[in-house]
Write a protein that holds these residues in place. Structure first.
Motif, mmCIF file in Angstrom:
data_model
loop_
_atom_site.group_PDB
_atom_site.id
_atom_site.type_symbol
_atom_site.label_atom_id
_atom_site.label_comp_id
_atom_site.label_asym_id
_atom_site.label_seq_id
_atom_site.Cartn_x
_atom_site.Cartn_y
_atom_site.Cartn_z
ATOM 1 N N PRO A 8 0.835 -1.216 0.000
ATOM 2 C CA PRO A 8 0.000 0.000 0.000
ATOM 3 C C PRO A 8 0.864 1.257 0.000
ATOM 4 N N GLN A 9 0.410 2.265 -0.720
ATOM 5 C CA GLN A 9 1.106 3.549 -0.761
ATOM 6 C C GLN A 9 0.328 4.558 0.085
ATOM 7 N N VAL A 10 0.929 4.940 1.198
ATOM 8 C CA VAL A 10 0.252 5.810 2.163
ATOM 9 C C VAL A 10 0.682 7.249 1.949
ATOM 10 N N LYS A 11 -0.308 8.147 1.931
ATOM 11 C CA LYS A 11 -0.026 9.581 1.799
ATOM 12 C C LYS A 11 -0.568 10.297 3.033
ATOM 13 N N LEU A 12 0.360 10.788 3.851
ATOM 14 C CA LEU A 12 -0.005 11.518 5.068
ATOM 15 C C LEU A 12 -0.003 13.021 4.805
ATOM 16 N N SER A 13 -0.587 13.747 5.719
ATOM 17 C CA SER A 13 -0.613 15.202 5.595
ATOM 18 C C SER A 13 0.804 15.751 5.692
ATOM 19 N N GLU A 14 1.085 16.794 4.911
ATOM 20 C CA GLU A 14 2.394 17.442 4.961
ATOM 21 C C GLU A 14 2.342 18.737 5.760
ATOM 22 N N ASP A 15 1.167 19.046 6.296
ATOM 23 C CA ASP A 15 1.013 20.243 7.116
ATOM 24 C C ASP A 15 1.645 19.998 8.484
ATOM 25 N N GLN A 16 2.695 20.743 8.830
ATOM 26 C CA GLN A 16 3.427 20.508 10.064
ATOM 27 C C GLN A 16 2.569 20.722 11.305
ATOM 28 N N GLY A 17 1.674 21.697 11.244
ATOM 29 C CA GLY A 17 0.793 21.941 12.384
ATOM 30 C C GLY A 17 -0.126 20.756 12.627
ATOM 31 N N GLU A 18 -0.666 20.216 11.554
ATOM 32 C CA GLU A 18 -1.546 19.053 11.677
ATOM 33 C C GLU A 18 -0.778 17.841 12.158
ATOM 34 N N VAL A 19 0.455 17.676 11.651
ATOM 35 C CA VAL A 19 1.285 16.542 12.068
ATOM 36 C C VAL A 19 1.564 16.614 13.570
ATOM 37 N N GLU A 20 1.897 17.812 14.062
ATOM 38 C CA GLU A 20 2.180 17.971 15.488
ATOM 39 C C GLU A 20 0.951 17.664 16.322
ATOM 40 N N ALA A 21 -0.204 18.096 15.850
ATOM 41 C CA ALA A 21 -1.437 17.832 16.586
ATOM 42 C C ALA A 21 -1.716 16.335 16.672
ATOM 43 N N VAL A 22 -1.485 15.631 15.584
ATOM 44 C CA VAL A 22 -1.683 14.174 15.578
ATOM 45 C C VAL A 22 -0.688 13.503 16.510
ATOM 46 N N MET A 23 0.571 13.955 16.491
ATOM 47 C CA MET A 23 1.593 13.364 17.343
ATOM 48 C C MET A 23 1.251 13.525 18.824
ATOM 49 N N ASN A 24 0.499 14.551 19.125
ATOM 50 C CA ASN A 24 0.091 14.791 20.517
ATOM 51 C C ASN A 24 -1.314 14.276 20.799
ATOM 52 N N ALA A 25 -1.874 13.534 19.834
ATOM 53 C CA ALA A 25 -3.229 12.979 19.972
ATOM 54 C C ALA A 25 -4.261 14.076 20.181
ATOM 55 N N LYS A 26 -4.019 15.232 19.557
ATOM 56 C CA LYS A 26 -4.954 16.351 19.665
ATOM 57 C C LYS A 26 -5.773 16.518 18.385
ATOM 58 N N ALA A 27 -5.483 15.709 17.365
ATOM 59 C CA ALA A 27 -6.215 15.782 16.097
ATOM 60 C C ALA A 27 -6.348 14.383 15.519
ATOM 61 N N ASP A 28 -7.381 14.209 14.698
ATOM 62 C CA ASP A 28 -7.582 12.908 14.056
ATOM 63 C C ASP A 28 -6.437 12.612 13.081
ATOM 64 N N LEU A 29 -6.082 11.342 12.990
ATOM 65 C CA LEU A 29 -5.133 10.911 11.958
ATOM 66 C C LEU A 29 -5.923 10.703 10.671
ATOM 67 N N SER A 30 -5.558 11.450 9.651
ATOM 68 C CA SER A 30 -6.261 11.356 8.374
ATOM 69 C C SER A 30 -5.226 11.125 7.271
#
Length: 475
Positions: free
Chosen positions: A90-112
């Motif tokens: 599978p080829q996975v494409k994650l968000s490249e927005d650093q703010g969104e990435v940080e929020a996900v890393m802190n479990a403050k935003a959904d992983l999309s």
């Protein structure tokens, strides 16, 4: 986790996956809780480290593992729930927005994320009862056995130096030094010392050996010969070279009698036993050629039967492997596409068709094998590895350990075993007509490929002749 399919086009599938932040938080907390009992941190008793402190120390590293495992689990569920057979990872494409990435890393935003999948084609196996293939076989004649024995005698004969007054004749072996020039200039590979030349062997460029007839030990001769137009070294092809030759020795072939004593030199108790062994070897060669030809005829027939979309990634992988070998061979031979009467564009198109054929037939054979429940036993793989190890005397253990520790290499041993079993199964479903032919007819395709020249791979050391190798695949 929520997975929504956003694309279904040909063999391509795409899903939008969303994992709620609350689920990520639960997984992170669970991992940190398990970690609490394993880590030792100064100032805290075992198992008493606060989760908040663990989160500060290890939160990002643990969350990275959580996210990777979550993505893998989500992709696995998608494949299972939609009954997909993947052609590639599978080829996975994650968000490249650093703010969104940080929020996900802190479990403050959904992983999309988006996952692109390439699936294997679904096709029905065809009725093969209308296929007829010819299985050519050839019988080993006494003359072929005698010819093989004569060849063995020639290859194992000794040479006795001739008197200085005796000139060289066809069949004699000369030891020479030579210096080659073209238009008065020395060229790479054109000089050597202590080279042995057997007159009439055809191992040197045309005209070279013949001019040594009559030469005596101590003679100095000038030999003029022209390199073939298709010679692999382009700077020499078609050019006439002059070789200053010094004859150091002339030797005549010793007489060899093919008898019981001769046979004992090959570890056989008698000439009759040696003949039996030679006949068995030739029969194995004939049987292998019969197998190659009937298999190719069968694969040709299957290729005509099936036509379906192919996973682009599999075709690209196969083509890349083929093309890399083509470029390597041509570079080593000093050849260009123009030398092969083609262009790079046309060559790419030709080899891409070969790649597509290989992938298509591979998928067909895999499906046949799966439906027929064809298996390769572990002991069959072990035996194949043993046979490979025997090809490297003194290094058997190293080869054995390599395969034992390398699952991918072991799979590469299993694959051809599986293919041969499937081919046998398919042959049982088609009509096979046996036909006894001559040796020449049995090997006619190989002779034609040799005459055609293929995409040549040749040695460039002058003045040795170059040998060609075939480019076409067997599949």
């Amino acid at each position: 986790m929520q997975a929504t399919q956003t694309l279904s086009e040909g063999l391509k599938r795409e899903f939008k996956v969303v994992v709620p932040a609350a689920e990520l938080e639960t997984k992170l907390t669970g991992e940190l809780t398990g970690l609490k009992d394993r880590v030792r941190i100064n100032g805290f008793r075992p198992g008493k480290v606060p989760l908040t402190h663990l989160r500060r120390l290890y939160g990002r590293a643990v969350m990275a593992d959580v996210l990777q495992n979550t993505v893998n689990e989500a992709n696995r569920k998608i494949v299972e729930e939609h009954s997909l057979k993947l052609a590639n990872e599978p080829q996975v494409k994650l968000s490249e927005d650093q703010g969104e990435v940080e929020a996900v890393m802190n479990a403050k935003a959904d992983l999309s994320y988006t996952v692109e999948l390439e699936v294997l084609p679904v096709f029905q196996l065809k009725d093969l009862s209308d296929i007829t293939v010819t299985r050519e076989t050839a019988e080993v004649s006494d003359a072929e056995v005698d010819e093989a024995l004569s060849r063995m005698a020639r290859q194992n004969r000794g040479f006795n130096p001739k008197a200085e007054s005796e000139g060289a004749a066809t069949g004699d072996r000369l030891t020479i030094d030579f210096v080659g020039t073209i238009d008065g200039e020395a060229f790479e590979g054109g000089s050597s010392e202590g080279v042995q030349v057997e007159i009439g062997s055809g191992n040197f460029i045309p005209g070279f050996e013949e001019q040594l007839v009559g030469a005596k030990a101590g003679d100095q001769k000038t030999v003029t010969a022209t390199f073939p137009e298709e010679y692999p070294a382009q700077h020499l092809a078609g050019k006439t070279a002059s070789f200053d030759v010094t004859v150091k020795e002339v030797a005549a072939p010793a007489e060899v009698t093919v008898d019981d004593e001769f046979a004992k030199g090959f570890g056989m108790e008698s000439l009759d036993k040696l003949k039996e062994a030679v006949r068995a070897t030739i029969e194995r060669d004939f049987t292998a050629q019969t197998r190659r030809k009937v298999k190719k005829a069968l694969l040709d027939a299957l290729d005509e039967k099936y036509g379906f979309d192919l996973p682009p990634s599999l075709v690209e992988q196969e083509f890349a492997g083929i093309w890399n070998q083509v470029e390597t061979d041509m570079k080593q031979a000093g050849r260009s596409f123009a030398d092969e009467d083609t262009t790079e564009e046309d060559a790419r198109a030709e080899y891409r068709k070969i790649a597509e054929r290989r992938v298509r037939l591979g998928l067909v054979l895999a499906e046949v094998g799966e439906q027929a429940n064809i298996k390769v036993a572990d002991d069959e793989v072990t035996q194949a590895v043993v046979e490979r190890a025997r090809q490297f005397p003194g290094q058997e253990k190293m080869v054995w350990d390599y395969y034992r520790k390398n699952p991918q290499a072991l799979a590469e041993v299993r694959a051809p075993l599986f293919e041969e079993k499937v081919v046998d199964h398919v042959l049982s479903q088609v009509k096979v007509e046996d036909k006894v032919v001559s040796k020449e007819a049995l090997f006619a395709d190989d002779a034609a490929d040799e005459a055609e020249g293929g995409k040549a791979t040749k040695r460039t050391a002058a003045p040795k002749k170059a040998s060609r190798s075939k480019k076409k695949d067997d599949a």
